[in-house]
Scaffold this active site. Structure first.
Site, mmCIF file in Angstrom:
data_model
loop_
_atom_site.group_PDB
_atom_site.id
_atom_site.type_symbol
_atom_site.label_atom_id
_atom_site.label_comp_id
_atom_site.label_asym_id
_atom_site.label_seq_id
_atom_site.Cartn_x
_atom_site.Cartn_y
_atom_site.Cartn_z
ATOM 1 N N SER A 1 -88.955 26.035 23.541
ATOM 2 C CA SER A 1 -88.950 27.208 22.667
ATOM 3 C C SER A 1 -90.091 28.174 23.012
ATOM 4 O O SER A 1 -91.080 27.788 23.649
ATOM 5 C CB SER A 1 -89.096 26.750 21.218
ATOM 6 O OG SER A 1 -90.304 26.026 21.082
ATOM 7 N N GLU B 1 -89.720 28.336 30.991
ATOM 8 C CA GLU B 1 -88.292 28.637 30.768
ATOM 9 C C GLU B 1 -88.056 28.541 29.263
ATOM 10 O O GLU B 1 -87.830 27.455 28.738
ATOM 11 C CB GLU B 1 -87.410 27.618 31.491
ATOM 12 C CG GLU B 1 -87.539 27.615 33.001
ATOM 13 C CD GLU B 1 -86.773 28.754 33.671
ATOM 14 O OE1 GLU B 1 -86.089 29.530 32.958
ATOM 15 O OE2 GLU B 1 -86.867 28.861 34.903
ATOM 16 N N CYS C 1 -79.573 27.599 26.197
ATOM 17 C CA CYS C 1 -80.499 28.734 26.239
ATOM 18 C C CYS C 1 -79.736 30.008 26.603
ATOM 19 O O CYS C 1 -80.161 31.101 26.250
ATOM 20 C CB CYS C 1 -81.627 28.460 27.217
ATOM 21 S SG CYS C 1 -81.028 27.965 28.832
ATOM 22 N N THR C 2 -78.588 29.866 27.289
ATOM 23 C CA THR C 2 -77.807 31.038 27.692
ATOM 24 C C THR C 2 -76.635 31.329 26.748
ATOM 25 O O THR C 2 -75.797 32.189 27.051
ATOM 26 C CB THR C 2 -77.247 30.851 29.117
ATOM 27 O OG1 THR C 2 -76.554 29.594 29.156
ATOM 28 C CG2 THR C 2 -78.334 30.878 30.168
HETATM 29 P P1 NAD Z 1 -89.284 22.578 21.963
HETATM 30 O O1 NAD Z 1 -90.109 23.738 22.366
HETATM 31 O O2 NAD Z 1 -89.334 22.129 20.563
HETATM 32 O O3 NAD Z 1 -89.688 21.292 22.853
HETATM 33 C C1 NAD Z 1 -89.711 21.334 24.266
HETATM 34 C C2 NAD Z 1 -90.626 20.243 24.789
HETATM 35 O O4 NAD Z 1 -91.986 20.532 24.448
HETATM 36 C C3 NAD Z 1 -90.350 18.861 24.228
HETATM 37 O O5 NAD Z 1 -90.453 17.926 25.275
HETATM 38 C C4 NAD Z 1 -91.451 18.689 23.199
HETATM 39 O O6 NAD Z 1 -91.757 17.344 22.930
HETATM 40 C C5 NAD Z 1 -92.600 19.381 23.893
HETATM 41 N N1 NAD Z 1 -93.694 19.847 23.019
HETATM 42 C C6 NAD Z 1 -93.665 20.159 21.709
HETATM 43 N N2 NAD Z 1 -94.870 20.620 21.299
HETATM 44 C C7 NAD Z 1 -95.676 20.608 22.374
HETATM 45 C C8 NAD Z 1 -97.022 20.989 22.616
HETATM 46 N N3 NAD Z 1 -97.800 21.487 21.632
HETATM 47 N N4 NAD Z 1 -97.526 20.864 23.870
HETATM 48 C C9 NAD Z 1 -96.753 20.406 24.878
HETATM 49 N N5 NAD Z 1 -95.465 20.023 24.715
HETATM 50 C C10 NAD Z 1 -94.934 20.125 23.482
HETATM 51 O O7 NAD Z 1 -87.779 22.930 22.411
HETATM 52 P P2 NAD Z 1 -86.407 22.182 22.043
HETATM 53 O O8 NAD Z 1 -86.106 22.367 20.598
HETATM 54 O O9 NAD Z 1 -86.387 20.812 22.613
HETATM 55 O O10 NAD Z 1 -85.360 23.046 22.920
HETATM 56 C C11 NAD Z 1 -84.740 24.227 22.489
HETATM 57 C C12 NAD Z 1 -85.404 25.441 23.080
HETATM 58 O O11 NAD Z 1 -85.471 25.335 24.506
HETATM 59 C C13 NAD Z 1 -84.636 26.723 22.813
HETATM 60 O O12 NAD Z 1 -85.530 27.735 22.460
HETATM 61 C C14 NAD Z 1 -83.971 27.030 24.150
HETATM 62 O O13 NAD Z 1 -83.643 28.387 24.363
HETATM 63 C C15 NAD Z 1 -85.004 26.543 25.105
HETATM 64 N N6 NAD Z 1 -84.418 26.281 26.426
HETATM 65 C C16 NAD Z 1 -84.675 27.171 27.427
HETATM 66 C C17 NAD Z 1 -84.110 26.971 28.675
HETATM 67 C C18 NAD Z 1 -84.364 27.923 29.791
HETATM 68 O O14 NAD Z 1 -84.097 27.574 30.921
HETATM 69 N N7 NAD Z 1 -84.856 29.139 29.537
HETATM 70 C C19 NAD Z 1 -83.299 25.843 28.899
HETATM 71 C C20 NAD Z 1 -83.070 24.955 27.858
HETATM 72 C C21 NAD Z 1 -83.642 25.185 26.614
#
Ligand code: NAD
Length: 540
Positions: A260, A281, A315-316
């Site tokens: 995110s 990403e 994400c897309t």
């Molecule tokens: P998230 O940001 O909640 O978690 C992503 C990862 O970060 C997880 O492994 C989580 O454990 C870790 N994390 C959480 N807090 C952290 C911190 N403070 N420091 C380091 N790591 C930490 O995302 P999510 O809910 O798993 O996924 C959904 C999001 O991902 C959506 O916003 C989506 O658009 C995005 N996404 C983007 C792409 C892309 O290629 N642009 C692809 C897939 C998903």
């Protein structure tokens, strides 16, 4: 359940004991907090996974550094051969691993298998890269000099092969990934990172630990067969703490983060503050624009897949739909027909007939509920989906009644799309499509760009003049700019990623590999003179 045990045992994941080690650094271990893997379609607990304790993370980072020092000296084409074997091992388990993605993440079968196919594809790509990751030879302005861009410290090697500098490995890559692509995102990173000669350590989403264990078992099997240290592809499951520790560690040369915008902002700052390398990403808030000359028989199904596929959790995914006023009624009527189709009913994601899987978690349900509440508070017109029932299905048969199913929703907010409306500018990671009508393409492009995110975008038209505007300097500012192709999904051949608050990162194909190596410009003097550049004279 027998359904879950069949999927797990096909991937050599024991179903007893129910606590599995979630750390791999050459050996399997795990004594940190328990992570629970839950099937989002039925609520069944699939397993408890023992995550990385701080000491285990520290140890895994040490093993990863050692593995890097070994792996960087293996010739790149030999590394490519190991990637080819990983490709074969993955392809042999494509259906089984795809089924696990469906079971644990909740996406439907064809998408689960497609995600594994993406890993297979990027391996093919990386095998090719292992023989083509070249630097450049640059003309020097000084006589008898050559500039090699790429190589840094193997001067004798260069002098023996002056035309062939290669970029060097970067070191240790940390991959932090999101729940919605529990296999492919790691695949994009691992394949390129291995071709580059790095060691990689993976911290997957805490809610998809089984996918990461299954992938790591397949990859480590190949590494072992080739006598390569397992920590070339290590795994540390865990939550925020493990993610933070990896992000802050100076032993991690580059962090590739998918998730995110909120977490990405923290990760980006943290890695930057120690001058590490970071690839982000992040969220997408992707728009499709439909012109009056578009072929609706192509555009309507593409918007349908874009907004409802993966239950809106890509994400897309298509989140905003801008329709030209002339075709808006016709377009919406056709789209509503698809949304109302009997095939779009909640089902077991493992059943090949299912088109609508569940949301992944309770947190994902909250995102959907909040989006609907916000629309209702803003008096938006709900065209399809969340009505009086708030978007829940009341009458699902067991065990799906315990799944996180919601009604895909289409809404027309009253506020005009623009940079100040939170309804339009925030990514809602759920199957909610926001619609508005426009009169001129310029206005629609302005709306397309009036959000912080810049991942994917899609224009539907048969008019080449519209295409020119859309892909030119005054066009879409996203990283993915499609024409007569939906926003959702991508092939591995092109670099994938987004601009602005999506983080500017690029992964997978194209020139993305260039981020995974260490670049140096080396000027070599073959002559008996030592002139300074720009003709500077420093003779006493
Ligand atoms: P998230 O940001 O909640 O978690 C992503 C990862 O970060 C997880 O492994 C989580 O454990 C870790 N994390 C959480 N807090 C952290 C911190 N403070 N420091 C380091 N790591 C930490 O995302 P999510 O809910 O798993 O996924 C959904 C999001 O991902 C959506 O916003 C989506 O658009 C995005 N996404 C983007 C792409 C892309 O290629 N642009 C692809 C897939 C998903």
């Amino acid at each position: 359940s027998s359904r879950a045990s069949a999927v797990l045992s096909a991937l050599d994941i024991p179903t007893t004991p129910t606590e599995l080690p979630g750390v791999y650094d050459g050996e399997w271990k795990g004594s940190g907090d328990l992570l629970q893997s839950v099937c989002p379609a039925t609520g069944e607990v699939l397993a408890d996974v023992k995550s990385a304790s701080p000491a285990e993370l520290h140890g895994a980072l040490e093993r990863t550094r050692e593995a890097y020092i070994y792996f960087r000296s293996i010739p790149a084409p030999r590394r490519g051969d190991i990637i080819r074997q990983i490709r074969e091992a993955l392809a042999a388990k494509r259906d089984e691993l795809g089924a696990l993605v469906s079971l644990e993440m909740g996406k439907i079968r064809t998408e689960g298998v497609g995600e594994v196919q993406e890993f297979v594809d990027i391996c093919d790509y990386a095998v090719g890269l292992s023989r083509t990751m070249n630097g450049r030879v640059i003309n020097s302005e000084r006589p008898g000099h050559t500039i090699l861009e790429g190589e840094s410290d193997r001067f004798r090697f260069i002098l023996a092969h002056p035309c062939c500098p290669v970029p060097n490995p970067l070191g240790v890559l940390g991959v932090l990934s999101a729940f919605n692509f529990p296999v492919a995102v790691y695949g994009w990173n691992l394949a390129i990172s291995m071709a580059a000669g790095n060691a990689t350590i993976w911290k997957p989403s805490p809610t998809t630990p089984l996918c990461s264990i299954a992938v790591t078992k397949i990859v480590s099997g190949v590494l072992e067969k080739n006598n390569v240290p397992g920590a070339v592809a290590g795994l540390v499951t865990g939550g925020k703490d493990v993610g933070e520790a990896l992000t802050q560690s100076r032993d991690v040369d580059m962090v590739s983060f998918t998730g995110s915008e909120n977490v990405g902002r923290i990760v980006g700052k943290s890695v930057q503050s120690r001058f590490g390398k970071v690839l982000l990403e992040l969220g997408g808030n992707n728009a499709a624009i439909v012109m009056p000359d578009a072929d609706l028989s192509l555009a309507v199904p593409a918007v349908f897949f874009g907004s409802v596929g993966t239950a809106g959790q890509r994400c897309t995914s298509t989140r905003r739909l801008y329709l030209h006023r002339a075709i808006a009624p016709e377009f919406l009527s056709r789209l509503r027909t698809l949304y109302a189709s009997p095939a779009l009913r909640p089902g077991d994601p493992l059943d090949p007939r299912t088109l609508l899987g569940p949301l992944h978690s309770r947190a994902a349900l909250d995102i959907f509920d909040n989006a609907i509440a916000e629309l209702k508070a803003a008096d938006a017109h709900i065209l399809v989906g969340a009505g009086q029932d708030g978007g829940r299905y009341e009458d699902l048969p067991a065990p799906l009644d315990r799944g996180h199913f919601v009604r895909p929703t289409i809404a027309a907010p009253r506020s005009k799309p623009g940079p100040t409306s939170a309804l339009w500018t925030t990514e809602r990671f759920a199957p909610v499509l926001y619609v508005a009508e426009f009169d001129e393409l310029e206005e629609a492009i302005e709306w397309n760009n009036a959000v912080p995110q810049g991942l994917s975008s899609s224009l539907w038209t048969r008019d080449v003049r519209h295409v020119g505007k859309w892909i030119g300097p005054a066009g879409s500012d996203a990283g993915i700019v499609n024409v007569n192709v939906g926003t959702s999904g991508a092939e591995i051949g092109a670099a994938f990623g987004g601009n602005k608050s999506t983080g500017w990162g690029r992964e997978s194909g194209g020139d993305a590999w260039k981020q995974y190596v260490r670049w140096s410009a080396c000027t070599i003097n073959f002559s008996d003179e030592a002139p300074l550049a720009q003709g500077v004279n420093f003779t006493p």
